[in-house]
Write an enzyme that holds these catalytic residues in place. Structure first.
Site, PDB file in Angstrom:
ATOM      1  N   HIS A   2       6.306  -4.866   0.156  1.00 46.66           N
ATOM      2  CA  HIS A   2       5.924  -3.643  -0.551  1.00 46.66           C
ATOM      3  C   HIS A   2       4.405  -3.607  -0.790  1.00 46.66           C
ATOM      4  O   HIS A   2       3.731  -2.640  -0.422  1.00 46.66           O
ATOM      5  CB  HIS A   2       6.685  -3.576  -1.888  1.00 46.66           C
ATOM      6  CG  HIS A   2       6.351  -2.390  -2.733  1.00 46.66           C
ATOM      7  ND1 HIS A   2       7.174  -1.290  -2.828  1.00 46.66           N
ATOM      8  CD2 HIS A   2       5.280  -2.116  -3.520  1.00 46.66           C
ATOM      9  CE1 HIS A   2       6.623  -0.392  -3.634  1.00 46.66           C
ATOM     10  NE2 HIS A   2       5.467  -0.871  -4.073  1.00 46.66           N
ATOM     11  N   GLU A   3       3.882  -4.661  -1.374  1.00 49.31           N
ATOM     12  CA  GLU A   3       2.449  -4.695  -1.681  1.00 49.31           C
ATOM     13  C   GLU A   3       1.622  -4.685  -0.396  1.00 49.31           C
ATOM     14  O   GLU A   3       0.543  -4.105  -0.343  1.00 49.31           O
ATOM     15  CB  GLU A   3       2.094  -5.912  -2.548  1.00 49.31           C
ATOM     16  CG  GLU A   3       2.807  -5.963  -3.908  1.00 49.31           C
ATOM     17  CD  GLU A   3       2.710  -4.671  -4.714  1.00 49.31           C
ATOM     18  OE1 GLU A   3       1.747  -3.905  -4.526  1.00 49.31           O
ATOM     19  OE2 GLU A   3       3.622  -4.405  -5.535  1.00 49.31           O
ATOM     20  N   HIS A  25       1.080  -1.186   0.722  1.00 54.29           N
ATOM     21  CA  HIS A  25      -0.062  -0.558   0.045  1.00 54.29           C
ATOM     22  C   HIS A  25      -1.373  -1.066   0.648  1.00 54.29           C
ATOM     23  O   HIS A  25      -2.296  -0.303   0.897  1.00 54.29           O
ATOM     24  CB  HIS A  25      -0.071  -0.927  -1.443  1.00 54.29           C
ATOM     25  CG  HIS A  25       0.930  -0.193  -2.282  1.00 54.29           C
ATOM     26  ND1 HIS A  25       1.013   1.179  -2.304  1.00 54.29           N
ATOM     27  CD2 HIS A  25       1.870  -0.635  -3.160  1.00 54.29           C
ATOM     28  CE1 HIS A  25       1.965   1.544  -3.163  1.00 54.29           C
ATOM     29  NE2 HIS A  25       2.503   0.464  -3.694  1.00 54.29           N
TER      30      HIS A  25
HETATM   31 ZN   LIG Z   1       4.041   0.254  -5.147  1.00 52.38          ZN
END
Ligand SMILES: [Zn+2]
Length: 649
Positions: free
Chosen positions: A441-442, A445
């Protein structure tokens, strides 16, 4: 091309240096405004870069304060916040800047590129949404409203906090904690005059523990009732907040607060949002009913709201018992990180190479990111828990890709911070599968920020991306952490070398989707309530009536009439989610849709993946995500893909 910044913070002289920089920035603004002929190049670009350089200076302090927190970093950070706030408030209310932006947009709209136009449009919008451009009387009223709103929000969460802290439930019969995991029992256990008792509160971990494992139904109902009747005085605050938000929106030229909220988001209008939420609800209902039936079948009495977590846990255990400890040996941290890099290499053709540099902790590492052998960005990973590190996981951008005043290219950089189990010389750091998902997830980003090809830093990478679309790239990438083709790249037993089996992966997916339709309906109930609540001024009983009317459609179990969920809905009354709670689902749909295109193309070698890199990652915030998504998929997002991702047929 400029080199990456060297990571360092001069704590001792930080405040002095900060003040010096802000003074010189303010002087620069005055000077820029004095120019006779103000153009994008002579006015906007220098302002943009001025803020970028301030970011370069300030980010290391906020980073170090989060990852190596000491009394000293905390003090310097706390001292610098009001200084920075005063500076940025002044800047954001400088109406002269607003006027110049509008002039430049008007004069140069035929010669500026779309990135530059977007910078101007977003800045102008920012001024207009704060009302800085309106006459003094309205501005004064807006300021009053803002102060009042933040007071009320603060009281709302304080009331909730007090109510949460005030309550405790003492169990003195050992039988009533039967079935709770021993760690939960230990947390609740205390001695009173030599007698062992158990204390449960309305704090999240404690409350959830009893609702999930507590056998005694009466106690569950007592706790539930205490929880959903917290802070009744918040009802009055809700009325006031709704009235103020409506007044504010009208002063700013909108019909209602929902419209105001959408002005800076990807979703176009109220109808789009409500149709979107309603269609998800309609399509989840049949399966949610089946899930409830399944749950009802193992319960001896008619299910009530305070039973679902308890029977849900029993059913989940029976159907998909996931023992995290069996999974950990397959997720050794180093091989997960390297495996993720390999996956990204196979998916996008990007490459990470470790950099030899000393950072703030010996467990922190940096990597250079290459695309077609060309250096594009730098990534910092700080993944292990330690003393002085804030909990949780996040991505923090530092440098943004752009061209400076002289036209020199500046590359991007970003930090990923997690709190995984610490490794030592003789014991490796073994992750839960959830941790792997978090890391993906990170990373989603981070590559969104790092692979930007935009030349204007204010709309480069994650900058300028609409609020309801920011989670699209992160959720897109995290979905791959459940794909056998991806997991098999790196999920090898750290001792035996055995690759994770399909059966083990299948269990992870099933467990993720356990009762997903019921979960979906619940989230939709919150989202629809939040959104409709901000479309006109609801007051007093109307708020409850609205919630009841939504529940009639979304709640499969009748909610007890004493349930005053709204008085505890801090996300929207004390946080930044008003008329924006739908954003969770909105971004999930974008990510599920793009994800399945890649999966259906076989993942590696997928042309959609290459396009995703070129369009979405490269495009940053320089175009609306609505435009980027259409360029990627050739159509609007398809909500059915989210249902598929959640296993809803
Ligand atoms: Zn997030």
């Amino acid at each position: 091309m400029k080199k990456f910044l060297e990571f360092s913070v001069d704590i001792e002289n930080f405040i002095d240096e900060l003040k010096k920089r802000l003074e010189s920035n303010s002087a620069k603004v005055t000077e820029l405004l004095k120019q006779d002929k103000k153009t994008y190049a002579s006015f906007v670009k220098p302002l943009e870069m001025m803020e970028e350089y301030l970011e370069h200076f300030f980010t290391p302090l906020s980073h170090i304060n989060s990852v190596s927190n000491t009394d000293e970093t905390q003090k310097i950070y706390a001292d610098s916040l009001p200084i920075i706030t005063e500076y940025s408030t002044k800047l954001s209310q400088n109406i002269e800047i607003y006027k110049v932006y509008k002039e430049i947009l008007e004069n140069e709209k035929n010669t500026l590129n779309y990135e530059q136009i977007r910078v101007l449009e977003l800045n102008i919008q920012h001024f207009e949404l704060s009302g800085a451009h309106l006459d003094d009387e309205i501005k004064a009223r807006l300021q009053e409203i803002n102060i009042k709103k933040s007071e009320l929000s603060n009281n709302f969460s304080q009331n909730l906090l007090d109510a949460t802290n005030e309550y405790e439930y003492i169990i003195d019969d050992e039988k009533d904690v039967d079935g709770l995991p021993s760690s939960e029992k230990d947390n609740a256990r205390f001695e009173d005059d030599g007698v062992v008792k158990y204390k449960f509160t309305l704090q999240m971990p404690s409350y959830i523990a009893y609702m999930t494992y507590g056998k005694n139904r009466e106690i569950r109902e007592t706790l539930y009732k205490a929880y959903v009747t917290r802070a009744p005085q918040n009802a009055k605050i809700i009325d006031e907040l709704l009235a103020l938000k409506d007044e504010m929106s009208k002063l700013l030229g909108f019909d209602n607060y929902a419209q105001y909220s959408l002005a800076s988001k990807m979703a176009k209008d109220e109808k789009t949002v409500l149709d979107f939420l309603t269609s998800l609800a309609t399509n989840s209902k049949a399966q949610a009913k089946n899930e409830l039936k399944e749950l009802q079948a193992i319960a001896p009495e008619e299910l009530k709201s305070f039973d679902t977590a308890y029977y849900g846990e029993i059913l989940k255990k029976a159907q998909y018992d996931i023992d995290e400890e069996l999974y950990r040996p397959y997720f050794e941290q180093k091989s997960v990180v390297n495996g993720m890099f390999e996956f990204l290499n196979k998916l996008f053709g990007i490459e990470f190479k470790k950099v030899d540099e000393k950072l703030w902790d010996e467990k922190a590492f940096s990597y250079d990111l290459f695309v077609d052998n060309k250096l594009r960005a730098r990534l910092y990973l700080d993944l292990e828990a330690r003393k002085g590190k804030r909990g949780g996981a996040w991505m923090h951008n530092w440098q943004s890709h752009c061209k400076d005043e002289k036209g020199d290219e500046q590359l991007a950089s970003a930090f990923i911070v997690c709190n995984f189990p610490p490794s030592s010389e003789d014991s490796p750091s073994l992750l839960r599968h959830d941790d792997v998902v978090t890391l993906f997830h990170e990373m989603g980003h981070a590559i969104h920020h790092m692979l930007s090809g935009v030349d204007e830093n204010e709309v480069s990478g994650v900058n300028g991306v609409e609020w309801d679309a920011v989670e699209f790239p992160s959720q897109f990438l995290e979905n791959f952490a459940y794909e056998p083709k991806v997991l098999k790249l790196f999920a090898k037993h750290h001792e035996s070398g055995e690759i994770i089996s399909d059966e083990m992966i299948g269990k992870l997916v099933k467990s993720k989707n356990f009762q997903s339709a019921m979960g979906m309906l619940r989230q939709l109930e919150f989202s629809i309530f939040d959104f409709k609540l901000h479309t006109k001024v609801y007051q007093g009983d109307e708020v409850q009536a609205l919630l009841d009317s939504i529940r009639a459609d979304t709640a499969l179990i009748k909610t007890p009439s004493y349930n005053k969920f709204q008085n505890g809905f801090a996300h929207i009354f004390a946080g930044g989610y008003s008329a924006g709670y739908y954003s969770y689902k909105w971004a999930e749909v974008l990510s599920a849709d793009a994800f399945y295109s890649v999966v259906d193309e076989g993942i590696f070698g997928s042309t959609t993946a290459k396009k995703y890199l070129e369009i979405v990652l490269n495009g940053g915030g320089a175009k609306s995500m609505e435009v980027l998504f259409k360029e990627l998929m050739g159509r609007d997002a398809d909500t059915d893909k989210l249902l598929r991702l959640n296993g809803i047929k």
